[in-house]
Design an enzyme around this catalytic site. Structure first.
Site, short mmCIF file in Angstrom:
data_model
loop_
_atom_site.label_atom_id
_atom_site.label_comp_id
_atom_site.label_asym_id
_atom_site.label_seq_id
_atom_site.Cartn_x
_atom_site.Cartn_y
_atom_site.Cartn_z
N CYS A 29 0.84 -1.19 0.00
CA CYS A 29 0.00 0.00 0.00
C CYS A 29 0.88 1.24 0.00
CB CYS A 29 -0.88 -0.03 1.24
SG CYS A 29 -1.96 1.38 1.42
N PRO A 30 0.58 2.19 -0.83
CA PRO A 30 -0.57 2.38 -1.71
C PRO A 30 -0.32 2.00 -3.17
CG PRO A 30 0.57 4.46 -1.55
CD PRO A 30 1.36 3.44 -0.71
#
Length: 93
Positions: free
Chosen positions: A26-27
């Site tokens: 993430c992200p």
């Protein structure tokens, strides 16, 4: 990528593309998906492959915020990654 290289979740798709974000945290899976979606027409289906558990929450949240819809979510059992998922998004208008 040849058909033999693709996990079963991606086989037989008539349209759409795959964003391979396995191994990214993430992200990055959502960033890669957003970049792939940028110039695509409404109705296009994009499938993101991800090993990041957060992607199972982040991708649907991104889709809702952008007016897209998650149309499928399934494990990639023969991907080599125990926790790999394919999440397919249909782009909205």
């Amino acid at each position: 990528m040849t058909g033999a290289d693709r996990p079963p979740a991606a086989e037989g798709r008539e349209h759409g593309d795959v964003v391979d974000a396995r191994g990214l945290r993430c992200p990055l899976p959502v960033i890669r998906l957003a970049a792939a979606a940028r110039d695509r027409a409404a109705g296009t289906r994009l499938t993101v492959w991800s090993t990041d558990p957060a992607a199972r929450l982040d991708v649907p949240a991104w889709a809702r915020m952008r007016g897209h819809a998650v149309v499928a979510e399934e494990p990639l059992p023969r991907s080599g990654d125990a926790d790999a998922w394919a999440i397919t998004v249909e782009l909205g208008g």
